[in-house]
Design a protein around this motif. Sequence first.
Motif, PDB file in Angstrom:
ATOM      1  N   SER A 108      39.711  31.897  36.882  1.00  0.00           N
ATOM      2  CA  SER A 108      41.068  32.058  37.370  1.00  0.00           C
ATOM      3  C   SER A 108      41.320  31.676  38.628  1.00  0.00           C
ATOM      4  N   ASN A 182      39.384  43.481  44.861  1.00  0.00           N
ATOM      5  CA  ASN A 182      38.311  42.944  45.744  1.00  0.00           C
ATOM      6  C   ASN A 182      38.954  42.370  46.810  1.00  0.00           C
ATOM      7  N   ASP A 210      46.771  38.815  40.123  1.00  0.00           N
ATOM      8  CA  ASP A 210      45.494  38.536  40.000  1.00  0.00           C
ATOM      9  C   ASP A 210      44.742  39.810  39.367  1.00  0.00           C
ATOM     10  N   TYR A 213      39.485  42.477  36.889  1.00  0.00           N
ATOM     11  CA  TYR A 213      38.915  43.761  36.848  1.00  0.00           C
ATOM     12  C   TYR A 213      39.365  44.918  36.022  1.00  0.00           C
ATOM     13  N   THR A 241      41.015  36.629  33.518  1.00  0.00           N
ATOM     14  CA  THR A 241      39.798  35.843  33.145  1.00  0.00           C
ATOM     15  C   THR A 241      38.776  36.523  32.335  1.00  0.00           C
ATOM     16  N   SER A 243      35.569  36.078  33.102  1.00  0.00           N
ATOM     17  CA  SER A 243      34.492  36.061  34.185  1.00  0.00           C
ATOM     18  C   SER A 243      33.393  37.616  33.970  1.00  0.00           C
ATOM     19  N   LYS A 244      34.380  38.706  33.985  1.00  0.00           N
ATOM     20  CA  LYS A 244      33.990  39.837  34.251  1.00  0.00           C
ATOM     21  C   LYS A 244      33.575  40.631  32.860  1.00  0.00           C
ATOM     22  N   ARG A 251      33.450  30.012  32.664  1.00  0.00           N
ATOM     23  CA  ARG A 251      34.692  29.451  33.319  1.00  0.00           C
ATOM     24  C   ARG A 251      35.879  29.361  32.487  1.00  0.00           C
TER      25      ARG A 251
HETATM   26  C1  LIG Z   1      40.143  38.734  42.756  1.00  0.00           C
HETATM   27  C2  LIG Z   1      39.389  37.553  42.018  1.00  0.00           C
HETATM   28  N1  LIG Z   1      40.273  36.364  41.741  1.00  0.00           N
HETATM   29  C3  LIG Z   1      39.698  35.510  41.061  1.00  0.00           C
HETATM   30  C4  LIG Z   1      38.030  35.418  40.960  1.00  0.00           C
HETATM   31  C5  LIG Z   1      37.667  34.215  40.439  1.00  0.00           C
HETATM   32  O1  LIG Z   1      37.347  34.431  39.067  1.00  0.00           O
HETATM   33  P1  LIG Z   1      36.970  33.290  37.898  1.00  0.00           P
HETATM   34  O2  LIG Z   1      35.532  33.535  37.771  1.00  0.00           O
HETATM   35  O3  LIG Z   1      37.866  33.703  36.825  1.00  0.00           O
HETATM   36  O4  LIG Z   1      37.348  31.973  38.587  1.00  0.00           O
HETATM   37  C6  LIG Z   1      37.399  36.429  41.537  1.00  0.00           C
HETATM   38  C7  LIG Z   1      36.167  36.613  41.155  1.00  0.00           C
HETATM   39  O5  LIG Z   1      35.272  37.296  41.749  1.00  0.00           O
HETATM   40  C8  LIG Z   1      38.127  37.831  41.945  1.00  0.00           C
HETATM   41  O6  LIG Z   1      37.370  38.802  42.491  1.00  0.00           O
END
Ligand SMILES: Cc1ncc(COP(=O)(O)O)c(C=O)c1O
Length: 398
Positions: A108, A182, A210, A213, A241, A243-244, A251
């Motif tokens: 993201s 975050n 965004d 989480y 994303t 990612s988590k 990616r």
């Molecule tokens: C609020 C926020 N946006 C975007 C990201 C980026 O995540 P990605 O791994 O999808 O690039 C993070 C990653 O910690 C995040 O905490």
Amino acid sequence: MSFSPPGPSAPVAARLRGVASSPVREILALTEKPGVLSFAGGLPAPELFDHEGLGEAFAAVLAPGRAGRSLQYSTTEGDPELRRRVADRLSRRGLPTGPEELLITSGSQQALTLIAAVFLEPGDRVLVEDPSYLAALQAFQLAGAIPIPVPCDEDGIDPDAVERLVAEHRPKLLYVVPTFHNPTGRTLTEERRRALAEVMERTNLWAIEDDPYGELRYAGEPSTPLAAIPGAAERTLALSTLSKVAAPGLRIGWVRTPPSLRTPLTIAKQAADLHSSTVDQAATAHWLAHVDLDAHLGRLRHVYRERRDAMLEALPSTLPEGSTFNRPDGGMFLWVRLPEGRDATALLPRAIEQQVAYVPGAPFYATTPDPRTLRLSFTTHAPDEIREGMARLKVALA
Ligand SMILES: Cc1ncc(COP(=O)(O)O)c(C=O)c1O
């Protein structure tokens, strides 16, 4: 950190001058020393990655008969099967989405860069939560924009303050992480989401929502996506994303866009990297087709909830008197405020000496930092290690 490299200085663009290297990355380097129990990084727990399922997915898309397609150039918008699966998931989570509304991005983070390229001219203003996600601030600053912090409290961003600051600064965009923010872990209440949507409609304010989480919820009811609320829906770019949820090394992220932005964002993506990795997208689509995602998320939630609880239980006896901390219902972070007169950045070397680490809150503020704040991530250590880390932190902060 600054140093003068040897050789002639390169004619670097002016927009880079105001953008510092992330101090958080530098802090993370310090905390990676062996023996340090780090609550600094925002990392998912690697033991919870579905190594086996992802391994099978990569093997399947690289098998004879399939590999040619998986290793070839592909469309900019992204793998059709992946877009369909992501759209289905979003729709089931309360954000009705068709595959054509999605652009797959390389994390993201790339969506933030692309949106900045599409929206922002040098000198433009972007409203951000105070504090905010540091790498988003960097993406906006790299585009020459000026982040304007909006006051926040326990319930998230203040919609009245947004309206006031829109009148004052005429921002191009608002950037929010409404669910398990975050760095603070806070969640914007339902009432405020609706109030914010009304402000967006009244002022024709466009927003980036965004949400990395939102799926990591350990208590309470799912939040309504801002992008699903009339007034906000027409002018919100919704990012998320895997990612988590799956693994950050894939990616794989995406942006869900209102129709008028599909072509501009696709052009920005083409200019950036043509398309995200074909094989990673294909393997991720295969993984999503075969994994029981709800069961996988159930495991993550169970383990992270235990870790969050272990940290919350230890915090009252860890922190000096007069400190405050929050109790997020999900995500990866807790937000601590030390008593009057303490400085979390100045105290970090003492923590490292005690073999424990956190991230000071100061770098997350766009303008005026609160030196008393710090972020603790609870995801990467088992409860026993968390208790040990908290005992060390107590000594450091005493
Ligand atoms: C609020 C926020 N946006 C975007 C990201 C980026 O995540 P990605 O791994 O999808 O690039 C993070 C990653 O910690 C995040 O905490």
